[in-house]
Design an enzyme around this catalytic site. Structure first.
Site, short mmCIF file in Angstrom:
data_model
loop_
_atom_site.label_atom_id
_atom_site.label_comp_id
_atom_site.label_asym_id
_atom_site.label_seq_id
_atom_site.Cartn_x
_atom_site.Cartn_y
_atom_site.Cartn_z
N GLU A 59 72.59 75.54 -32.01
CA GLU A 59 72.06 75.51 -30.66
C GLU A 59 73.07 76.04 -29.64
O GLU A 59 72.69 76.68 -28.66
CB GLU A 59 71.63 74.09 -30.29
CG GLU A 59 70.43 73.58 -31.07
CD GLU A 59 69.18 74.44 -30.88
OE1 GLU A 59 69.08 75.13 -29.85
OE2 GLU A 59 68.30 74.43 -31.75
N TYR B 175 70.38 70.66 -22.34
CA TYR B 175 69.70 71.37 -23.43
C TYR B 175 70.31 71.01 -24.78
O TYR B 175 69.60 70.65 -25.73
CB TYR B 175 69.77 72.89 -23.22
CG TYR B 175 69.29 73.64 -24.43
CD1 TYR B 175 67.93 73.87 -24.62
CD2 TYR B 175 70.17 74.09 -25.41
CE1 TYR B 175 67.47 74.54 -25.75
CE2 TYR B 175 69.73 74.75 -26.53
CZ TYR B 175 68.38 74.97 -26.70
OH TYR B 175 67.94 75.61 -27.82
N ASP C 57 64.70 75.93 -22.50
CA ASP C 57 65.44 77.19 -22.49
C ASP C 57 64.53 78.27 -21.93
O ASP C 57 63.43 77.97 -21.43
CB ASP C 57 65.94 77.53 -23.90
CG ASP C 57 64.82 77.88 -24.87
OD1 ASP C 57 63.63 77.73 -24.52
OD2 ASP C 57 65.13 78.29 -26.01
#
Length: 389
Positions: free
Chosen positions: A56, A137, A155
């Site tokens: 990620e 996030y 995102d």
């Protein structure tokens, strides 16, 4: 982190259509589509939090096609959290070289050490947010994918899906982002959170793309307000583009015998911790040659003699562009000995592969040393005593 679900739902319901949106049915179709159509990506093959975290972080502002090979190489170099926690920042930057946004890489070993000190990954979004380099996030992705917690993600792909699904035509800003996070929070209440988040990201990446979205194949087409209007590409409203300044920069391969000088950038800021060639910005009214002589005097404390100009390299960063003017140089006769005030090394051309350099500097190297590299690659291998070909 305990969510005040009622408050989040109330705020989300203020969005047009959110209060009547068929969340369960739509998310169910989205998940069915994801399970049959998702790309086979290396970080999706298990739910190990370390692998989820690294993937990620890499995928932020990086295409999947670019991140994939980096992910596999990075995991070979640092296969476990313990390996990363023991790594020097220079090692991590070298493994990251070429991915850009190097602040992400610099924080990885620091975060790994914090996780190790805590006895492992926190299974709580608030605790994850306290780790170096973890924003909303990253914390949401690790919490939902690795631990199944109902934490949202947002995102660029998910933003595009929500803006089209609800025909959100307002410009980007704090109010819109808060509403989009609310929609993501509502979505993860309607299915396995990790799968929901990955399905939303996959949908935005492969079906609901920025241009020519494949609306007929979209599992959410019947609910999509933008598709109903027949103009999905009108959403989201494009961000205002700012003109990016362009700077001319002169840099030197400053030779001392068969070695040249490289200096290390400060740990913070743009390209922090990477190695580079000495030099600097060409000021108004200066020639690149004049700027280089001044910069070497100021930065290295020495005088240089330019031997030859090298091919110009152009490179774009997120907020500006540079035109690099590289030169082969040597110390001028009678020059004081170099005394850079920053960490520095004199390296052989073949040693450059052991240090992490910006992409633009590597392009200078590729052009400057192409012939030498080719000759080295073509040289036959030598065999020691007792070895056989």
């Amino acid at each position: 982190m305990k969510r005040r679900t009622g408050e989040s739902a109330q705020r989300g319901a203020a969005l047009r259509g959110a209060e009547t949106f068929p969340w369960k049915a739509a998310v169910g179709r989205l998940l069915a589509w994801y399970r049959s159509s998702a790309r086979d990506l290396p970080w999706r093959r298990d739910r190990d939090p370390y692998r989820v975290w690294i993937s990620e972080v890499m995928l932020q502002q990086t295409r999947v096609s670019t991140a994939g090979p980096y992910f596999e190489r990075f995991l070979r170099r640092f296969p476990t959290l313990e390996h990363l926690a023991e790594a020097e920042t220079d090692e991590v930057l070298k493994a990251w070289e070429g991915l850009g946004y190097y602040a992400r890489a610099r924080r990885l070993p620091e975060a790994a050490r914090a996780i190790r000190a805590a006895g492992g990954f926190p299974r709580d979004a608030k605790a994850l947010l306290s780790l170096p380099g973890f924003g909303p996030y990253t914390a949401g992705a690790v919490a939902s994918i690795a631990f199944g917690l109902p934490e949202p993600v947002l995102d660029g792909n998910v933003r595009r899906v929500w803006c089209r699904l609800f025909a959100l035509g307002e410009p980007d800003g704090g109010d819109l982002r808060r509403r989009l996070w609310d929609l993501s929070r509502l979505a993860v209440q309607s299915g396995p959170p990790g799968d929901v988040n990955q399905a939303l990201m996959e949908l935005g990446a492969t079906v609901c793309g920025p241009r020519r979205p494949a609306c007929p194949t979209c599992p959410l087409r019947r609910e999509c307000a933008a598709a109903g209007e027949g103009r999905p590409e009108s959403y989201p409203v494009p961000r205002a583009r700012k003109a990016h300044p362009e700077w001319a920069v002169a840099v030197a391969l400053l030779w001392r015998g068969d070695r040249f000088l490289v200096t290390k950038r400060p740990p913070g800021g743009l390209l922090g911790g990477l190695w580079e060639l000495p030099g600097g910005k060409v000021e108004e009214g200066e020639s690149p040659e004049g700027a280089l002589a001044r910069e070497i005097r100021e930065e290295v404390g020495a005088d240089c003699e330019i031997l030859a100009g090298l091919p110009v390299v152009r490179h774009a960063y997120s907020h500006f562009k540079v035109v690099l003017h590289p030169f082969d140089c040597r110390l001028a006769p009678g020059s004081p000995p170099p005394a850079p005030a920053v960490p520095h090394r004199w390296i052989l051309p073949e040693e450059r592969g052991s240090l992490a350099f910006p992409a633009a500097t590597n392009r200078i190297f590729e052009r400057r040393f192409a012939a030498e590299d080719l000759r080295a690659a073509e040289e036959p291998a030598s065999f020691g005593e007792g070895e056989r070909e």
